[in-house]
Structure formats: structure tokens, C-alpha cells
Design a protein around this motif. Structure first.
Motif, PDB file in Angstrom:
ATOM      1  N   LEU A 115       0.781  -1.236   0.000  1.00 13.78           N
ATOM      2  CA  LEU A 115       0.000   0.000   0.000  1.00 13.78           C
ATOM      3  C   LEU A 115       0.817   1.292   0.000  1.00 13.78           C
ATOM      4  N   PHE A 119       3.532   7.364   5.784  1.00 17.08           N
ATOM      5  CA  PHE A 119       4.036   7.459   7.159  1.00 17.08           C
ATOM      6  C   PHE A 119       4.363   6.082   7.727  1.00 17.08           C
ATOM      7  N   CYS A 120       4.117   5.024   6.943  1.00 18.91           N
ATOM      8  CA  CYS A 120       4.232   3.665   7.476  1.00 18.91           C
ATOM      9  C   CYS A 120       5.527   3.030   7.031  1.00 18.91           C
ATOM     10  N   MET A 164      -5.862  -7.300  13.915  1.00 15.38           N
ATOM     11  CA  MET A 164      -5.173  -7.542  12.634  1.00 15.38           C
ATOM     12  C   MET A 164      -4.631  -6.191  12.184  1.00 15.38           C
ATOM     13  N   GLU A 169      -1.933  -5.690   4.528  1.00 15.37           N
ATOM     14  CA  GLU A 169      -3.326  -5.275   4.440  1.00 15.37           C
ATOM     15  C   GLU A 169      -4.189  -6.542   4.484  1.00 15.37           C
ATOM     16  N   PRO A 170      -4.880  -6.764   5.609  1.00 18.21           N
ATOM     17  CA  PRO A 170      -5.606  -8.038   5.754  1.00 18.21           C
ATOM     18  C   PRO A 170      -6.664  -8.264   4.678  1.00 18.21           C
ATOM     19  N   SER A 200      -8.150  -4.319  10.899  1.00 23.16           N
ATOM     20  CA  SER A 200      -7.844  -2.945  10.488  1.00 23.16           C
ATOM     21  C   SER A 200      -7.535  -2.908   8.999  1.00 23.16           C
ATOM     22  N   GLU A 265      -8.934   5.127  12.802  1.00 25.17           N
ATOM     23  CA  GLU A 265      -7.571   5.409  13.228  1.00 25.17           C
ATOM     24  C   GLU A 265      -7.091   6.681  12.523  1.00 25.17           C
ATOM     25  N   ASN A 299       4.584   7.433  15.017  1.00 27.55           N
ATOM     26  CA  ASN A 299       5.751   6.746  15.545  1.00 27.55           C
ATOM     27  C   ASN A 299       6.877   6.892  14.518  1.00 27.55           C
TER      28      ASN A 299
END
Ligand code: SAH
Length: 376
Positions: A115, A119-120, A164, A169-170, A200, A265, A299
Motif C-alpha cells: 500500500l 508514514f508507514c 489484525m 493489508e488483511p 484494520s 484510526e 511513531n
């Protein structure tokens, strides 16, 4: 080469079929299920309710292998984090976050992620494949092993909830995630109820309803922005499934109610999405949806193009969301001393190995195994 089949992750029906293939009665599947998922058995030898000859035959054909633990870290605050090696050497992380009377395990659904949310940290790991159902269930078994929580206690569990929310990405690995969660929810085994499971998603709109109807688990949506313009940039999946479509899927989510609210979120990024105007737009967007808003302080990770919003900005934002009647907990960072942010431990371990062995290629094509890599 070990050609034995790993039983972890097989459904009850698949276990029964395995028994039939070796002329064992169906009730053996029930016995195995009890040993594997209620007692946490790691070998067949200890399955004393099953005849010795049968145990030997099982051991010749099957294994009960979990992923290998490459690193286990324990934070001063009780958080435990595992870096796990899968059979093909790929790595994923899971994290257990204890609270006073319960604890949640954050489970990964893919190696890496397609994805590329900006920021991840996991989004920077371009190598991706789906986890199997066994690899997903294996994360739960490893946590229970480590917490010494076998046989599964009725109440007072250290591992009471599943989120999850690990790597991946579930809803791009729906079949395997669903198969794994059915095992986790089964009452004669791990027995974690759907009310204590949260899935999630960054917003794979067409799969949201299906997850709700078939699994009935709680839904968390990684919103993070209130305009398509910004969300397109920081959650690129938004170009495929924009905010209006995503919120409609939330409104239609089966079983959502005040008792079972959808979690939004929202990662707090300094100067990007953290103004009072953003907060007001957010409560307008989610009006009418039984919801709560989790504010997640960003984070940081090395090289990240963002900073965490200031405490004051987060407090201002939270006050507006609460003023509109939504619960809006600010997620206190946990396990900071063990790099518990998504994807960090895996990267640290890869860096350490590269340092030891010289550079390794970091860009490999994503597998073609039906992963919905977005071209948006
Ligand atoms: N793909 C799924 C689940 C994995 S991410 C999803 O997007 O929801 C779990 C949550 O952590 C998401 O809300 C994600 O946006 C958030 N997250 C990722 N990196 C983060 C970071 N560095 N700081 C704070 N939250 C982060």
C-alpha cells in the motif's frame, strides 16, 4: 526435504479429510483440534488420549510447526515483540501489548505491504507475499507459548484480544485471514470471540462488507485524512477507494451499533493533518456512524518524511472530537524501547545482516499471488 504436512492452519473440515485419507475416524480430527488449539501441543508424542501407534503414524505424516522465533524482545512496559522467520526465510513481526486485565496481540497478514502509506515503515518494504492461514494462526500460538497460556484459560487471559494491525493489508489476503480467524474464534480451541477481534484496513471498500458478514469481527479503518487530496497523498489506496465510498462502506458495515462501534484510526502528523479544522471536518465526515476515533501519535522511523504532532495539537484535536460525542483515546506509545512501531524490527534486523554480509537486493517484484497491488 521434510514432506510432512503442517497441520497448523487447516480447517476442521481439512483435518477430517486428512484423517479419512489415512483411514482414521472423524473424531480423531476433534481430538487433534483439542490438543493443538486448546492444549497447545507441539508434538504428537504427548497426545495421550490417542493410541501410541496412531501418534507414531501422525508424526510420520504431519508436523505442528510454528514460524521460528528469530528475535523475542521484552519492553520495560511488558510489551513483547517477536520477529518470526517463515519456512521460506521471510520475516514478519507480531507484538503483544498487555493491559491491566487483558492483552492484545497485533498480528501480521502479509510479508511487507503493497500500500505504500507514506508514514508507514512497512510500506517501504517492497517485497510482499500473503501469509498462509497457518502462518497467521502460528503467530497466535507463539504468543500463547511465550505467555505460557496453555491450556487456554476461560477468563483472565493475558492474550484476550486480537488486532489484525500488524504488517500487511488483511483485506488483500482475505481468504487466508478469514481461515485463520475462524480457527482463532473456534470455541473448542483458542476461543477468542469475534467481539475481541478487530480487523484494520486502509480501506479496501469491496471487501469490507464481506468481512463483516462472514466474520462479524470489529472494524478499524485507517482514515488519517479528511480530504481526498491529502488522503490520496498519504494513503495512496484512496485514489482507488475515496473517502466517500469508504465511509459509505462503514455506514453499511453489518452489525455495527453503539455497542459495537467502528474505530477510525488517525495518525497525528505535525503540520499535515493536525489542525482544529481537520478535527471539525472529521466529526462532520463520520456523523451518524457509531464510531470512536483512535488518535495515534506518529511513531517516527529513520528517514520518515513526517514528525509527530505536538502534544498540544493532539490535545486540541482530541477535545474537538470528544466535544462532538465520540470517544477519542490518544494511543500512548508502547514498547518504544523495542522498536515496536510497525515494520521497524524487521528492518533493523535486515540492516544488521546487510552490515554483516554486504548489501543484498532490496527490490524484488511483488509476488503475483493475487495480491491486490494498487496501481492507483
Ligand atoms: N493495512 C492495515 C493494517 C496495518 S497498519 C491498515 O492500514 O489499517 C495498522 C495501523 O498503524 C494503521 O492505522 C496504520 O496507518 C498505522 N501506522 C502505520 N505506521 C505508523 C506510524 N509510523 N505511526 C503511527 N501509526 C502508524
Amino acid at each position: 526435504m521434510d514432506e510432512r504436512r503442517d497441520l497448523i492452519g487447516l480447517s476442521r473440515a481439512e483435518l477430517v479429510a486428512e484423517m479419512a485419507a489415512m483411514d482414521e475416524p472423524p473424531f480423531r480430527a476433534k481430538q487433534l483440534w483439542h490438543w493443538i488449539y486448546h492444549r497447545g501441543a507441539r508434538d504428537f508424542a504427548g497426545m495421550t488420549s490417542i493410541g501410541k501407534a496412531t501418534r507414531t503414524r501422525f508424526a510420520e505424516r504431519f508436523t505442528l510447526d510454528r514460524p521460528a522465533i528469530r528475535v523475542e524482545q521484552r519492553s520495560a512496559d511488558g510489551t513483547r515483540k517477536w520477529l518470526l522467520a517463515l519456512a521460506d526465510g521471510r520475516e514478519v513481526e507480531s507484538v503483544h501489548i498487555p493491559e491491566d486485565d487483558r492483552g492484545a496481540l497485533c498480528v501480521s497478514s502479509q510479508v511487507g505491504c503493497t500500500l505504500t502509506c507514506k508514514f508507514c515503515h512497512t510500506g517501504t518494504q517492497t517485497l510482499v507475499r500473503n501469509l498462509t492461514a497457518g502462518e497467521i494462526v502460528g503467530q497466535v500460538l507463539i504468543a500463547r507459548d511465550s505467555l505460557e497460556e496453555w491450556p487456554v484459560p476461560r477468563g483472565g487471559r493475558l492474550l484476550s484480544n486480537i488486532v489484525m494491525m500488524g504488517m500487511g493489508e488483511p483485506l488483500y489476503n482475505y481468504e487466508n485471514v478469514a481461515a485463520a480467524l475462524r480457527i482463532v474464534m473456534d470455541n473448542e480451541g483458542i476461543a477468542i470471540s469475534r467481539r475481541r477481534i478487530t480487523l484494520s484496513t486502509a480501506g479496501v471498500v469491496p471487501m469490507i462488507r464481506r468481512a463483516g458478514e462472514e466474520l462479524g469481527v470489529g472494524l478499524a479503518v485507517s482514515l488519517h485524512a479528511v480530504t481526498d487530496e491529502l488522503r490520496d497523498r498519504i494513503v495512496p489506496l484512496n485514489k482507488k477507494y475515496p473517502i466517500a465510498d469508504l465511509l459509505q462502506a462503514c455506514r453499511d458495515y453489518p452489525g455495527s451499533s453503539n455497542a459495537r462501534r467502528i474505530t477510525f484510526e488517525y495518525v497525528m502528523l505535525r503540520g499535515v493533518n493536525d489542525t482544529p479544522g481537520d478535527a471539525k471536518a472529521l466529526v462532520k465526515l463520520i456523523a451518524g456512524i457509531p464510531a470512536k476515533v483512535n488518535l495515534i501519535p506518529f511513531n517516527p522511523w529513520p528517514g520518515a518524511p513526517f514528525e509527530c504532532a505536538t502534544d498540544a495539537a493532539i490535545a486540541r484535536f482530541a477535545a474537538i472530537v470528544r466535544g462532538a460525542g465520540y470517544a477519542s483515546p490518544v494511543r500512548t506509545p508502547r514498547g518504544r524501547d523495542i522498536l515496536a512501531a510497525c515494520g521497524q524490527l524487521k528492518s533493523a534486523s535486515e540492516r544488521a545482516r546487510r552490515g554483516a554480509r554486504g548489501p543484498t537486493p532490496t527490490h524484488e517484484p511483488a509476488s503475483s499471488s493475487g495480491l491486490g497491488r494498487t496501481t492507483a
